[in-house]
Write a protein that holds these residues in place. Structure first.
Motif, PDB file in Angstrom:
ATOM      1  N   TRP A  84       0.834  -1.199   0.000  1.00 16.02           N
ATOM      2  CA  TRP A  84       0.000   0.000   0.000  1.00 16.02           C
ATOM      3  C   TRP A  84       0.874   1.256   0.000  1.00 16.02           C
ATOM      4  CZ3 TRP A  84      -3.224   1.964   4.743  1.00 16.02           C
ATOM      5  CH2 TRP A  84      -4.169   2.873   4.314  1.00 16.02           C
ATOM      6  N   TYR A  88       1.072   4.201  -2.944  1.00 16.49           N
ATOM      7  CA  TYR A  88       0.469   5.497  -2.662  1.00 16.49           C
ATOM      8  C   TYR A  88       1.415   6.279  -1.781  1.00 16.49           C
ATOM      9  CZ  TYR A  88      -3.244   8.760  -1.442  1.00 16.49           C
ATOM     10  OH  TYR A  88      -3.993   9.879  -1.275  1.00 16.49           O
ATOM     11  N   ARG A 147       1.396   9.811  -1.286  1.00 12.38           N
ATOM     12  CA  ARG A 147       1.077  11.208  -1.010  1.00 12.38           C
ATOM     13  C   ARG A 147       0.642  11.420   0.420  1.00 12.38           C
ATOM     14  NH1 ARG A 147      -2.592  11.966  -5.411  1.00 12.38           N
ATOM     15  NH2 ARG A 147      -3.997  12.093  -3.651  1.00 12.38           N
ATOM     16  N   ASP A 148      -0.585  11.081   0.678  1.00 14.68           N
ATOM     17  CA  ASP A 148      -1.147  11.349   1.991  1.00 14.68           C
ATOM     18  C   ASP A 148      -0.688  10.297   2.994  1.00 14.68           C
ATOM     19  OD1 ASP A 148      -2.741  11.606   4.211  1.00 14.68           O
ATOM     20  OD2 ASP A 148      -4.408  10.551   3.242  1.00 14.68           O
ATOM     21  N   ARG A 177      -1.277  10.417   6.241  1.00 10.78           N
ATOM     22  CA  ARG A 177      -2.132  10.304   7.420  1.00 10.78           C
ATOM     23  C   ARG A 177      -2.880   8.986   7.451  1.00 10.78           C
ATOM     24  NH1 ARG A 177      -4.819  16.030   9.007  1.00 10.78           N
ATOM     25  NH2 ARG A 177      -2.862  17.061   9.455  1.00 10.78           N
ATOM     26  N   ARG A 178      -3.257   8.488   6.297  1.00  8.79           N
ATOM     27  CA  ARG A 178      -4.011   7.239   6.291  1.00  8.79           C
ATOM     28  C   ARG A 178      -3.171   6.083   6.821  1.00  8.79           C
ATOM     29  NH1 ARG A 178      -5.673   6.959   0.158  1.00  8.79           N
ATOM     30  NH2 ARG A 178      -6.445   8.975   0.827  1.00  8.79           N
ATOM     31  N   VAL A 205      -1.017   6.376   9.236  1.00 12.65           N
ATOM     32  CA  VAL A 205      -1.036   6.528  10.698  1.00 12.65           C
ATOM     33  C   VAL A 205      -2.321   5.915  11.262  1.00 12.65           C
ATOM     34  CG1 VAL A 205      -1.036   8.196  12.588  1.00 12.65           C
ATOM     35  CG2 VAL A 205       0.343   8.626  10.559  1.00 12.65           C
ATOM     36  N   ILE A 206      -3.445   6.215  10.617  1.00 12.18           N
ATOM     37  CA  ILE A 206      -4.730   5.683  11.082  1.00 12.18           C
ATOM     38  C   ILE A 206      -4.743   4.149  10.950  1.00 12.18           C
ATOM     39  CG2 ILE A 206      -7.221   5.665  10.708  1.00 12.18           C
ATOM     40  CD1 ILE A 206      -6.308   8.269  11.877  1.00 12.18           C
ATOM     41  N   PHE A 234      -2.826   2.686  13.707  1.00 10.52           N
ATOM     42  CA  PHE A 234      -3.560   2.798  14.969  1.00 10.52           C
ATOM     43  C   PHE A 234      -4.625   1.696  15.041  1.00 10.52           C
ATOM     44  CE2 PHE A 234      -5.430   6.310  17.944  1.00 10.52           C
ATOM     45  CZ  PHE A 234      -5.152   5.507  19.023  1.00 10.52           C
ATOM     46  N   VAL A 235      -5.346   1.516  13.955  1.00  9.74           N
ATOM     47  CA  VAL A 235      -6.382   0.486  13.919  1.00  9.74           C
ATOM     48  C   VAL A 235      -5.751  -0.893  14.145  1.00  9.74           C
ATOM     49  CG1 VAL A 235      -8.050  -0.693  12.422  1.00  9.74           C
ATOM     50  CG2 VAL A 235      -7.972   1.799  12.471  1.00  9.74           C
ATOM     51  N   PHE A 267       7.545   8.466  10.395  1.00 11.28           N
ATOM     52  CA  PHE A 267       6.394   9.369  10.345  1.00 11.28           C
ATOM     53  C   PHE A 267       5.320   8.924  11.334  1.00 11.28           C
ATOM     54  CE2 PHE A 267       2.318  10.798   8.691  1.00 11.28           C
ATOM     55  CZ  PHE A 267       2.568  12.140   8.485  1.00 11.28           C
ATOM     56  N   ARG A 327       3.996  10.825  14.931  1.00 14.11           N
ATOM     57  CA  ARG A 327       2.617  11.216  15.178  1.00 14.11           C
ATOM     58  C   ARG A 327       2.099  10.612  16.485  1.00 14.11           C
ATOM     59  NH1 ARG A 327       4.617  13.905  12.438  1.00 14.11           N
ATOM     60  NH2 ARG A 327       3.914  14.978  10.561  1.00 14.11           N
ATOM     61  N   PHE A 328       2.482   9.372  16.762  1.00 14.61           N
ATOM     62  CA  PHE A 328       2.047   8.764  18.020  1.00 14.61           C
ATOM     63  C   PHE A 328       2.758   9.383  19.213  1.00 14.61           C
ATOM     64  CE2 PHE A 328       0.208   5.647  15.210  1.00 14.61           C
ATOM     65  CZ  PHE A 328      -1.026   5.469  15.810  1.00 14.61           C
ATOM     66  N   HIS A 382      10.619  14.880  14.950  1.00 16.09           N
ATOM     67  CA  HIS A 382      10.180  16.247  15.246  1.00 16.09           C
ATOM     68  C   HIS A 382      10.453  16.518  16.709  1.00 16.09           C
ATOM     69  CE1 HIS A 382       6.675  15.282  17.767  1.00 16.09           C
ATOM     70  NE2 HIS A 382       7.038  14.100  17.328  1.00 16.09           N
TER      71      HIS A 382
END
Lengths: 442, 442
Positions: free
Chosen positions: A216, A220, A222-223, A225-226, A228-229, A232-233, A269, A273-274, A441
């Motif tokens: 995946w 893909y 670009r984004d 954030r998906r 990260v989600i 998390f799931v 990344f 975020r976590f 970060h």
């Protein structure tokens, strides 16, 4: 008021943990100590401003899951393999000796006429559990101290870092076995089979998820954030299925989920975020919730004695255990002491284990105070022992000045997040890129 | 199971909102629509897998506070001043007309024999409240469409962006006044005095906080996390004190806290951290919690009629209101229609207002469905209206190709976070640095 009470609770929690961890940092103490103190002060032990609510309870459960997930994410599996036989032996002996030590002390004190336990598990398991708590190692403070002393790149320094990573894994295994046994109505064999089944399940699901996730990511880019989600799931799924279907601790599931994702391209990344989610909301709530469970005023004389003895045993068993392991691997005597001293600090790992055990009836509520005291004491004392172990004043001063140029000298607030493996990676980065932009970060 | 149920809830919420928002994105629909659908599907309206729990309730409350805080943070006060008289007039007339329209429709339907309301506030206020909901504007989808059409930099485009920012402020003022009046036992004058006092309080506290915060930032430029926590504490303080001491909505307090911090040096860093907290946990919970409150099966015929009429009124009143405002300011007729069409979309802002009103007894539970339908319908229809308004095919195609080179063309998951002002800033950045690194993390 009632429906807005949680906003005030949250405000107090964030304010106090931050203030106290800034203060403890001033005294060169890890911020975990500050966060724990915040919980003690806000809770029934001192001010009694905050009580346990469902909001705090659920978020602290989520917090510890995210903490363990981060720990898994930041474990470098490649490093783990490289850490070598020496680190493995150091970690193993360094786990067995404190386990025994903790068990013996608990065996003596965990009696009706001394410390009456309200835990539901059999006495034997309760005592072993205290031992399990003592096996934990948190090296973030050690890494800071070693860096300050300019001893991070010594043979002993490397051994400590390697052993600490393996110690984490051993700790999770110990925790998994004992928490699975908490329900005394189930036979030991069934428990062990269920644990085994969970690991098989985790392996299969893990491989499938890893492959799909990698594909995946490559499809893909670009984004982010998906991802990260999705991570998390997956973490929540592994945590829940561990607990619900296999009787294995949810935090074991979260740790394994983190390990599985740790090898993917987007790990950094995702981890950053976590870490944000953790420092901004969940970690402060978790540490305070631990503090809330401690009621100092009700500490009886045996509890105080138990605490003091447990602190001494915690320190001695780690020094002896890890030192012995190092000795077996052919380290010199002074190095053995250095390595042992480097593994003293218990930190957040011990708290996570204790919290889980208490929820499962493996630890009486009267033991929360002693555990917190052990964590605070070992974390405060670790740097002192290290300084003694490495005492070579002239070399020390010379190295301190050169080390000051390092931009990473201050990891700041990172301590509120489990970052042993992370610090390890930072160290490597230091060697390579000495002064470039931070990998995570800030 | 019970104590781990919240993990499953969270897993389902994250999974469904993400999946559905990826799907709606495919169809060039904003992700808010996907997130709302997720709530409808998971909730009693369709599957009934998730019910309202304290965990979801509290976190969605926190979520909406953080959303409004982000909206405040990302409002550019300098831009607000620059937006000019034209934008102000467009926004003002574009608020008054929908307010009237919503009020009239509600006045007709909000009767015992049509839609029986279980709200506790006086009928008059309930009807005005429906009007207030219709005043909201969410331009994120408009900005995306305009960018796609290459019309972002037109006179009409600039007017829309300016008016949208001012619309937000007017919406907050309207919300503040009406929610303060929800408690019918208090006199209107007392309410107005309390609102005034809150703004005075906010001004004084804001100036003091701003000065201290700026000084702190200039004194200490290493660890930025403490500024994030300080900002969070300030946000919670403002939200709580608004609600508890002045009877003003907590989200007004959060928005003002964001505005105050928006001028500081660390705003970008702080905003990006809150955006992370929002997209990773709080926003999905908030949007799903809205969906949970809708029970489609119980929709009576009058409710269905009310919904349809409200959608039509919502669209017409914005086009007429904003168009009229634009006309007053001397825009050409086709520009007036373009501006009106650009302000149709209601998005998350209307939901935030509705959620608050329902909690305060200003809106009956039967009205939740219609409001969600209005939000979904206007958000889906806004791009269509815009395309019609800007129909000039040749120019369109030419511009579309040049715009495709822009690296920011896809803001991706940002829609789950209020980002009108943010998009505005992005647009400016585009003009200046056309292709450099993204100002916010992705």
């Amino acid at each position: 008021m009632e429906s807005y009470r949680f906003l005030v609770d949250l405000m107090l929690i964030l304010l106090c943990t931050k203030l106290l961890s800034i203060i403890t940092k001033r005294f060169h103490l890890p911020q975990v100590v500050g966060a724990l103190l915040a919980g003690l002060i806000l809770g029934p032990a001192v001010l009694g401003w905050i009580g346990e609510t469902e909001f705090i309870d659920k978020l602290s459960k989520l917090g510890v899951i995210v903490l363990m997930f981060c720990a898994g994410l930041e474990t470098d599996i490649v490093e783990l393999k490289k850490a070598g036989k020496a680190s493995f032996i150091i970690a193993l002996v360094g786990v067995v000796v404190p386990l025994l030590g903790g068990f013996i002390v608990a065996y003596i004190f965990n009696q009706e006429h001394l410390i009456a336990s309200d835990a539901t598990a059999p006495m034997m398991l309760q005592n072993v559990f205290i031992g399990i708590i003592l096996t934990a190692t948190s090296v973030s403070i050690t890494v800071e101290t070693l860096r300050e002393l300019g001893k991070l790149h010594t043979r002993a320094g490397n051994a400590i870092l390697g052993a600490a990573i393996i110690d984490d894994v051993l700790g999770v295994i110990g925790l998994t076995v004992i928490t699975s046994m908490a329900d005394s109505s189930v036979s030991v064999w069934l428990v062990l089979i269920k644990i085994l089944l969970y690991f098989v399940f985790a392996l299969i699901v893990g491989v499938i998820f890893y492959k799909l996730f990698e594909k995946w990511i490559s499809m893909y880019n670009r984004d982010k954030r998906r991802f990260v989600i999705a991570a998390f799931v997956f973490c929540l799924f592994m945590a829940f299925s561990a607990e619900y279907y296999f009787g294995v601790a949810d935090i074991t599931g979260a740790y394994i989920a983190g390990l599985i994702i740790s090898g993917t391209e987007r790990t950094k990344f995702i981890a950053s975020r976590f870490n944000t989610l953790s420092f901004i909301l969940l970690s402060p709530i978790f540490f305070v919730s631990i503090g809330l469970k401690v009621s100092l005023p009700t500490m009886s004389a045996p509890v105080v004695w138990f605490s003091l003895i447990l602190v001494v045993v915690a320190i001695i068993t780690k020094i002896v255990g890890c030192g012995l392991g190092a000795k077996i691997c052919g380290f010199k005597n002074d190095e053995c002491f250095q390595i042992g001293a480097g593994m003293i600090s218990r930190g957040e790992v011990a708290l996570i284990i204790a919290d889980k055990g208490a929820a499962l009836g493996l630890m009486g509520s009267a033991f929360f105070g002693p555990v917190v005291i052990v964590v605070v004491a070992t974390t405060i004392l670790a740097p002192l022992f290290l300084k003694v172990a490495f005492k070579n004043k002239e070399e020390l001063i010379a190295l301190e000045t050169t080390e000051k140029e390092y931009p990473y000298n201050k990891t700041d607030d990172k301590d509120l997040v489990l970052n042993d493996a992370h610090t390890k990676k930072l160290k490597e980065k230091l060697d390579k890129s000495h002064g470039k932009s931070r990998p995570y970060h800030t």
